[in-house]
Design a protein around this motif. Structure first.
Motif, PDB file in Angstrom:
ATOM      1  N   GLN A  50      27.196  46.608  37.049  1.00  0.00           N
ATOM      2  CA  GLN A  50      26.024  46.051  37.476  1.00  0.00           C
ATOM      3  C   GLN A  50      26.207  43.964  37.094  1.00  0.00           C
ATOM      4  OE1 GLN A  50      23.501  47.346  34.200  1.00  0.00           O
ATOM      5  NE2 GLN A  50      22.389  48.456  35.626  1.00  0.00           N
ATOM      6  N   ARG A  51      25.194  43.979  37.791  1.00  0.00           N
ATOM      7  CA  ARG A  51      25.344  42.206  38.003  1.00  0.00           C
ATOM      8  C   ARG A  51      24.923  41.461  37.032  1.00  0.00           C
ATOM      9  NH1 ARG A  51      22.928  39.709  43.905  1.00  0.00           N
ATOM     10  NH2 ARG A  51      24.376  41.129  44.293  1.00  0.00           N
ATOM     11  N   GLU A  52      25.496  40.706  35.998  1.00  0.00           N
ATOM     12  CA  GLU A  52      25.455  40.048  35.190  1.00  0.00           C
ATOM     13  C   GLU A  52      25.390  38.337  35.785  1.00  0.00           C
ATOM     14  OE1 GLU A  52      28.667  40.743  32.284  1.00  0.00           O
ATOM     15  OE2 GLU A  52      30.237  39.797  33.578  1.00  0.00           O
ATOM     16  N   PHE A  53      24.718  37.652  34.830  1.00  0.00           N
ATOM     17  CA  PHE A  53      24.389  36.477  34.040  1.00  0.00           C
ATOM     18  C   PHE A  53      26.072  35.960  34.350  1.00  0.00           C
ATOM     19  CE2 PHE A  53      22.849  31.690  33.861  1.00  0.00           C
ATOM     20  CZ  PHE A  53      22.876  31.728  32.478  1.00  0.00           C
ATOM     21  N   VAL A  54      26.394  34.588  34.557  1.00  0.00           N
ATOM     22  CA  VAL A  54      27.224  34.242  34.232  1.00  0.00           C
ATOM     23  C   VAL A  54      26.907  32.432  33.622  1.00  0.00           C
ATOM     24  CG1 VAL A  54      29.667  33.065  35.060  1.00  0.00           C
ATOM     25  CG2 VAL A  54      28.929  35.310  35.929  1.00  0.00           C
ATOM     26  N   ALA A  55      26.341  31.475  34.644  1.00  0.00           N
ATOM     27  CA  ALA A  55      26.016  30.184  33.961  1.00  0.00           C
ATOM     28  C   ALA A  55      24.218  30.021  34.804  1.00  0.00           C
ATOM     29  CB  ALA A  55      27.339  29.339  34.457  1.00  0.00           C
ATOM     30  N   GLY A  56      23.806  28.777  34.283  1.00  0.00           N
ATOM     31  CA  GLY A  56      22.523  28.503  34.694  1.00  0.00           C
ATOM     32  C   GLY A  56      22.820  27.039  34.315  1.00  0.00           C
ATOM     33  N   ILE A  57      21.624  26.069  35.269  1.00  0.00           N
ATOM     34  CA  ILE A  57      21.920  24.824  35.214  1.00  0.00           C
ATOM     35  C   ILE A  57      19.745  24.574  35.611  1.00  0.00           C
ATOM     36  CG2 ILE A  57      22.014  24.136  37.877  1.00  0.00           C
ATOM     37  CD1 ILE A  57      23.753  21.959  36.182  1.00  0.00           C
ATOM     38  N   SER A  58      19.290  24.085  35.127  1.00  0.00           N
ATOM     39  CA  SER A  58      18.144  23.811  35.652  1.00  0.00           C
ATOM     40  C   SER A  58      17.679  22.668  35.995  1.00  0.00           C
ATOM     41  CB  SER A  58      17.228  22.916  33.707  1.00  0.00           C
ATOM     42  OG  SER A  58      17.449  21.629  33.651  1.00  0.00           O
ATOM     43  N   SER A  59      16.382  21.721  36.933  1.00  0.00           N
ATOM     44  CA  SER A  59      16.259  20.754  37.655  1.00  0.00           C
ATOM     45  C   SER A  59      16.503  19.435  36.836  1.00  0.00           C
ATOM     46  CB  SER A  59      15.085  20.447  37.854  1.00  0.00           C
ATOM     47  OG  SER A  59      13.986  20.407  37.333  1.00  0.00           O
ATOM     48  N   GLY A  60      16.969  19.562  35.464  1.00  0.00           N
ATOM     49  CA  GLY A  60      17.384  18.220  34.437  1.00  0.00           C
ATOM     50  C   GLY A  60      18.648  18.581  34.608  1.00  0.00           C
ATOM     51  N   GLY A  61      19.368  19.419  34.889  1.00  0.00           N
ATOM     52  CA  GLY A  61      21.250  18.971  34.368  1.00  0.00           C
ATOM     53  C   GLY A  61      20.867  19.890  32.936  1.00  0.00           C
ATOM     54  N   SER A  62      19.867  20.470  32.327  1.00  0.00           N
ATOM     55  CA  SER A  62      20.330  21.169  31.004  1.00  0.00           C
ATOM     56  C   SER A  62      20.942  22.910  31.602  1.00  0.00           C
ATOM     57  CB  SER A  62      19.303  22.021  30.491  1.00  0.00           C
ATOM     58  OG  SER A  62      18.573  20.745  30.033  1.00  0.00           O
ATOM     59  N   THR A  63      22.109  23.313  31.332  1.00  0.00           N
ATOM     60  CA  THR A  63      22.968  24.234  31.162  1.00  0.00           C
ATOM     61  C   THR A  63      22.790  25.403  30.388  1.00  0.00           C
ATOM     62  OG1 THR A  63      24.757  23.317  30.560  1.00  0.00           O
ATOM     63  CG2 THR A  63      25.145  23.078  32.618  1.00  0.00           C
ATOM     64  N   SER A  64      23.152  26.967  30.881  1.00  0.00           N
ATOM     65  CA  SER A  64      23.742  28.082  30.032  1.00  0.00           C
ATOM     66  C   SER A  64      24.437  28.735  30.264  1.00  0.00           C
ATOM     67  CB  SER A  64      21.851  28.520  30.012  1.00  0.00           C
ATOM     68  OG  SER A  64      21.953  28.727  30.837  1.00  0.00           O
ATOM     69  N   TYR A  65      25.089  29.288  29.197  1.00  0.00           N
ATOM     70  CA  TYR A  65      26.254  29.818  29.789  1.00  0.00           C
ATOM     71  C   TYR A  65      26.593  31.779  29.181  1.00  0.00           C
ATOM     72  CZ  TYR A  65      28.241  26.042  31.139  1.00  0.00           C
ATOM     73  OH  TYR A  65      28.220  24.265  31.982  1.00  0.00           O
ATOM     74  N   ALA A  66      27.466  32.585  29.647  1.00  0.00           N
ATOM     75  CA  ALA A  66      27.225  33.876  28.878  1.00  0.00           C
ATOM     76  C   ALA A  66      27.981  33.731  28.117  1.00  0.00           C
ATOM     77  CB  ALA A  66      27.758  34.784  30.062  1.00  0.00           C
ATOM     78  N   ASP A  67      28.213  34.509  26.937  1.00  0.00           N
ATOM     79  CA  ASP A  67      29.533  34.168  25.766  1.00  0.00           C
ATOM     80  C   ASP A  67      30.348  34.761  26.254  1.00  0.00           C
ATOM     81  OD1 ASP A  67      27.121  35.933  23.332  1.00  0.00           O
ATOM     82  OD2 ASP A  67      27.033  33.420  23.581  1.00  0.00           O
ATOM     83  N   SER A  68      30.460  35.464  27.331  1.00  0.00           N
ATOM     84  CA  SER A  68      31.619  35.709  27.744  1.00  0.00           C
ATOM     85  C   SER A  68      33.048  34.893  28.583  1.00  0.00           C
ATOM     86  CB  SER A  68      31.801  36.610  28.648  1.00  0.00           C
ATOM     87  OG  SER A  68      31.447  36.441  30.378  1.00  0.00           O
TER      88      SER A  68
END
Length: 121
Positions: free
Chosen positions: A44-62
């Motif tokens: 399945q398609r999985e989340f890798v990384a994200g970024i907000s309009s203000g530059g905050s980031t998030s990542y998959a543990d992998s």
């Protein structure tokens, strides 16, 4: 026509690096939030990384500590820098973004066409 255009995929050896780009085209539209997803064959398609309009980031543990998501607002572009690539990173990588028309609070969600990343010796 508004669309997300991805580039930067390819074949790389384990331990190598790539940088993916995702550019939003279409007059008057800007990227608000954005993310990268990937889909390997049979998975399945999985989340890798994200970024907000203000530059905050998030990542998959992998991918934490190896991948970096960033944005260049003047170019209306989001990037994914991938270091220390592993064979298990092999997948089609997709950009996803909420686009806003300048002067309007409305947002529209778009997917890019996908770019193949293959990690192999």
């Amino acid at each position: 026509q508004v669309q997300l255009v991805e580039s930067g995929g390819g074949l790389v050896q384990p331990g190598g690096s790539l940088r993916l780009s995702c550019a939003a085209s279409g007059n008057g539209f800007i990227i608000n939030t954005a993310g990268w997803y990937r889909q390997a064959p049979g998975k399945q398609r999985e989340f890798v990384a994200g970024i907000s309009s203000g530059g905050s980031t998030s990542y998959a543990d992998s991918v934490k500590g190896r991948f970096t998501i960033s944005r260049e607002n003047t170019r209306n572009t989001v990037y994914l820098r991938m270091n220390s690539l592993k064979p298990e990173d092999t997948a089609v990588y997709y950009c996803n973004a909420d686009l806003m028309r300048v002067g309007s609070p409305l947002q529209y969600n778009y997917w890019g066409q996908g770019t193949q990343v293959t990690v192999s010796s």
